[in-house]
Design a protein around this motif. Structure first.
Motif, PDB file in Angstrom:
ATOM      1  N   TYR A  93      52.734  40.368 -43.329  1.00  0.00           N
ATOM      2  CA  TYR A  93      52.066  39.523 -44.490  1.00  0.00           C
ATOM      3  C   TYR A  93      52.478  38.077 -44.568  1.00  0.00           C
ATOM      4  N   ASP A  94      51.731  37.247 -45.042  1.00  0.00           N
ATOM      5  CA  ASP A  94      52.074  35.601 -44.981  1.00  0.00           C
ATOM      6  C   ASP A  94      52.897  35.377 -46.185  1.00  0.00           C
ATOM      7  N   ALA A  95      53.528  34.278 -46.313  1.00  0.00           N
ATOM      8  CA  ALA A  95      54.122  33.938 -47.391  1.00  0.00           C
ATOM      9  C   ALA A  95      53.325  33.710 -48.494  1.00  0.00           C
ATOM     10  N   SER A  96      54.072  34.020 -49.687  1.00  0.00           N
ATOM     11  CA  SER A  96      53.301  34.146 -51.037  1.00  0.00           C
ATOM     12  C   SER A  96      54.013  33.726 -52.296  1.00  0.00           C
ATOM     13  N   THR A  97      53.426  33.743 -53.137  1.00  0.00           N
ATOM     14  CA  THR A  97      53.947  33.332 -54.660  1.00  0.00           C
ATOM     15  C   THR A  97      53.973  34.072 -55.666  1.00  0.00           C
ATOM     16  N   VAL A  98      54.766  34.603 -56.423  1.00  0.00           N
ATOM     17  CA  VAL A  98      54.594  35.343 -57.392  1.00  0.00           C
ATOM     18  C   VAL A  98      54.829  34.633 -58.690  1.00  0.00           C
ATOM     19  N   TYR A  99      53.811  34.564 -59.826  1.00  0.00           N
ATOM     20  CA  TYR A  99      53.854  33.600 -60.721  1.00  0.00           C
ATOM     21  C   TYR A  99      54.293  34.427 -61.960  1.00  0.00           C
ATOM     22  N   PHE A 100      55.186  33.856 -62.823  1.00  0.00           N
ATOM     23  CA  PHE A 100      55.748  34.580 -64.215  1.00  0.00           C
ATOM     24  C   PHE A 100      54.731  33.743 -65.293  1.00  0.00           C
ATOM     25  N   SER A 101      54.656  34.507 -66.023  1.00  0.00           N
ATOM     26  CA  SER A 101      53.699  33.906 -67.238  1.00  0.00           C
ATOM     27  C   SER A 101      53.972  34.376 -68.577  1.00  0.00           C
ATOM     28  N   TYR A 102      53.699  33.397 -69.500  1.00  0.00           N
ATOM     29  CA  TYR A 102      53.879  33.794 -71.018  1.00  0.00           C
ATOM     30  C   TYR A 102      52.589  33.601 -71.767  1.00  0.00           C
ATOM     31  N   GLY A 103      51.805  34.241 -72.383  1.00  0.00           N
ATOM     32  CA  GLY A 103      50.710  33.823 -72.784  1.00  0.00           C
ATOM     33  C   GLY A 103      49.513  33.327 -71.940  1.00  0.00           C
ATOM     34  N   GLY A 104      49.648  33.840 -70.798  1.00  0.00           N
ATOM     35  CA  GLY A 104      48.823  33.270 -69.698  1.00  0.00           C
ATOM     36  C   GLY A 104      49.187  31.999 -69.081  1.00  0.00           C
ATOM     37  N   VAL A 105      50.349  31.395 -69.553  1.00  0.00           N
ATOM     38  CA  VAL A 105      50.607  30.038 -69.017  1.00  0.00           C
ATOM     39  C   VAL A 105      51.953  30.490 -68.140  1.00  0.00           C
ATOM     40  N   GLN A 106      52.087  29.651 -67.000  1.00  0.00           N
ATOM     41  CA  GLN A 106      53.189  29.699 -65.903  1.00  0.00           C
ATOM     42  C   GLN A 106      54.347  29.083 -66.460  1.00  0.00           C
ATOM     43  N   VAL A 107      55.549  30.138 -66.521  1.00  0.00           N
ATOM     44  CA  VAL A 107      56.658  29.812 -66.930  1.00  0.00           C
ATOM     45  C   VAL A 107      57.774  29.846 -65.683  1.00  0.00           C
ATOM     46  N   GLY A 108      57.292  30.102 -64.483  1.00  0.00           N
ATOM     47  CA  GLY A 108      58.218  30.373 -63.501  1.00  0.00           C
ATOM     48  C   GLY A 108      57.705  30.913 -62.296  1.00  0.00           C
ATOM     49  N   GLN A 109      58.352  30.985 -61.141  1.00  0.00           N
ATOM     50  CA  GLN A 109      57.854  31.465 -60.050  1.00  0.00           C
ATOM     51  C   GLN A 109      58.664  31.979 -58.983  1.00  0.00           C
ATOM     52  N   ALA A 110      58.266  32.893 -58.089  1.00  0.00           N
ATOM     53  CA  ALA A 110      59.171  33.235 -57.027  1.00  0.00           C
ATOM     54  C   ALA A 110      58.552  33.332 -55.804  1.00  0.00           C
ATOM     55  N   ILE A 111      59.307  32.605 -54.882  1.00  0.00           N
ATOM     56  CA  ILE A 111      58.524  32.334 -53.528  1.00  0.00           C
ATOM     57  C   ILE A 111      59.038  33.513 -52.785  1.00  0.00           C
ATOM     58  N   ILE A 112      57.756  34.116 -52.031  1.00  0.00           N
ATOM     59  CA  ILE A 112      57.994  35.365 -51.090  1.00  0.00           C
ATOM     60  C   ILE A 112      57.764  34.833 -49.749  1.00  0.00           C
ATOM     61  N   PRO A 113      58.802  34.906 -48.778  1.00  0.00           N
ATOM     62  CA  PRO A 113      58.669  34.405 -47.468  1.00  0.00           C
ATOM     63  C   PRO A 113      57.856  35.533 -46.389  1.00  0.00           C
ATOM     64  N   LYS A 114      57.336  34.818 -45.454  1.00  0.00           N
ATOM     65  CA  LYS A 114      56.539  35.508 -44.507  1.00  0.00           C
ATOM     66  C   LYS A 114      57.559  36.587 -44.161  1.00  0.00           C
ATOM     67  N   SER A 115      56.842  37.879 -44.009  1.00  0.00           N
ATOM     68  CA  SER A 115      57.689  39.070 -43.441  1.00  0.00           C
ATOM     69  C   SER A 115      56.717  40.274 -42.914  1.00  0.00           C
ATOM     70  N   LYS A 116      57.719  41.329 -42.973  1.00  0.00           N
ATOM     71  CA  LYS A 116      56.742  42.517 -42.778  1.00  0.00           C
ATOM     72  C   LYS A 116      57.426  43.785 -43.299  1.00  0.00           C
ATOM     73  N   ALA A 117      56.510  44.716 -43.635  1.00  0.00           N
ATOM     74  CA  ALA A 117      57.004  46.165 -44.201  1.00  0.00           C
ATOM     75  C   ALA A 117      56.683  47.257 -42.985  1.00  0.00           C
ATOM     76  N   ASN A 118      57.667  47.782 -42.480  1.00  0.00           N
ATOM     77  CA  ASN A 118      57.502  48.701 -41.543  1.00  0.00           C
ATOM     78  C   ASN A 118      56.597  49.937 -42.030  1.00  0.00           C
ATOM     79  N   PHE A 119      56.241  50.740 -40.959  1.00  0.00           N
ATOM     80  CA  PHE A 119      55.273  51.910 -41.385  1.00  0.00           C
ATOM     81  C   PHE A 119      56.185  52.796 -42.158  1.00  0.00           C
ATOM     82  N   LYS A 120      55.567  53.366 -42.990  1.00  0.00           N
ATOM     83  CA  LYS A 120      56.159  54.524 -44.173  1.00  0.00           C
ATOM     84  C   LYS A 120      57.414  53.918 -44.620  1.00  0.00           C
ATOM     85  N   SER A 121      57.688  52.734 -45.042  1.00  0.00           N
ATOM     86  CA  SER A 121      58.641  52.211 -45.680  1.00  0.00           C
ATOM     87  C   SER A 121      58.733  51.071 -46.713  1.00  0.00           C
TER      88      SER A 121
END
Length: 216
Positions: A111-139
């Protein structure tokens, strides 16, 4: 003279009949052995064909059944947290978010790099950056990300709701994100897949802990 003739008389031999019986018996035994051999070959061929059919069905229905990996945030412990009052509502907190990418496929999910957005009341209050990587099969790929949340940018229309939540002692947050990637099976079968995160968490401002967390 009669006795002499009787002594010279010999009965016909039956060896020819016995020989024919033995030959017939051998032929029958050979035919039975050939029949058993043909039966074994037939059973072996049928078993092989059934095995190939089952193997093909397993490959098509199980191995080649691509599923979107599950993209979730797990339970976490809040490291620091400060909250305001109902009259002056605000919150700031930090924690390590345990992001999990569960891949149930028979091939790795890159998978490519992505971002997780944390929100309160539908408004963003923070985020977390997910680096590019991979999840092995059945793991499950485990990613721990430092997160800092703040209500500083909340509009005044949301602050009134935050004041009520602070009064009740529970702040409800959401986390949303998307992972886009590709699943590869046997190095040649590839399929693009997208994983969605949609989690809701209730934060207890009194105990400064996650009271509940659920993901769809």
């Amino acid at each position: 003279m009669a006795e002499k003739n009787q002594n010279q008389y010999q009965p016909p031999e039956s060896n020819g009949y016995r020989r024919n019986d033995q030959e017939s018996l051998h032929v029958m035994e050979d035919e039975e052995a050939k029949r058993k051999k043909r039966m074994k070959w037939t059973i072996g061929i049928i078993a092989f064909v059934i095995f190939q059919v089952v193997q093909a069905l397993f490959f098509v229905l199980v191995i080649m059944k691509f599923k979107s990996p599950k993209f979730r945030v797990g339970d976490f412990a809040i490291q620091t947290m400060t909250v305001g009052t109902q009259a002056s509502p605000s919150f700031d907190m930090s924690f390590v978010a345990p992001i999990r990418v569960k891949n149930t496929n028979w091939g790795p999910f890159k998978y490519d790099a992505s971002t997780v957005y944390f929100s309160y009341g539908g408004v963003q209050v923070g985020q977390a950056i997910i680096p590019k990587s991979k999840a092995n099969f059945k793991s499950t790929k485990k990613i721990d990300v430092d997160v800092t949340l703040s209500s500083a940018n909340l509009p005044s229309s949301i602050n009134s709701s935050l004041g009520n939540d602070l009064s009740s002692g529970i702040i409800t947050l959401t986390s949303q994100g998307e992972l886009q990637g590709k699943i590869t099976v046997m190095f040649m079968f590839k399929k693009k897949k997208t994983s969605q995160m949609n989690c809701t968490m209730a934060i207890n401002t009194t105990t400064k802990a996650v009271q509940s967390l659920s993901c769809k």
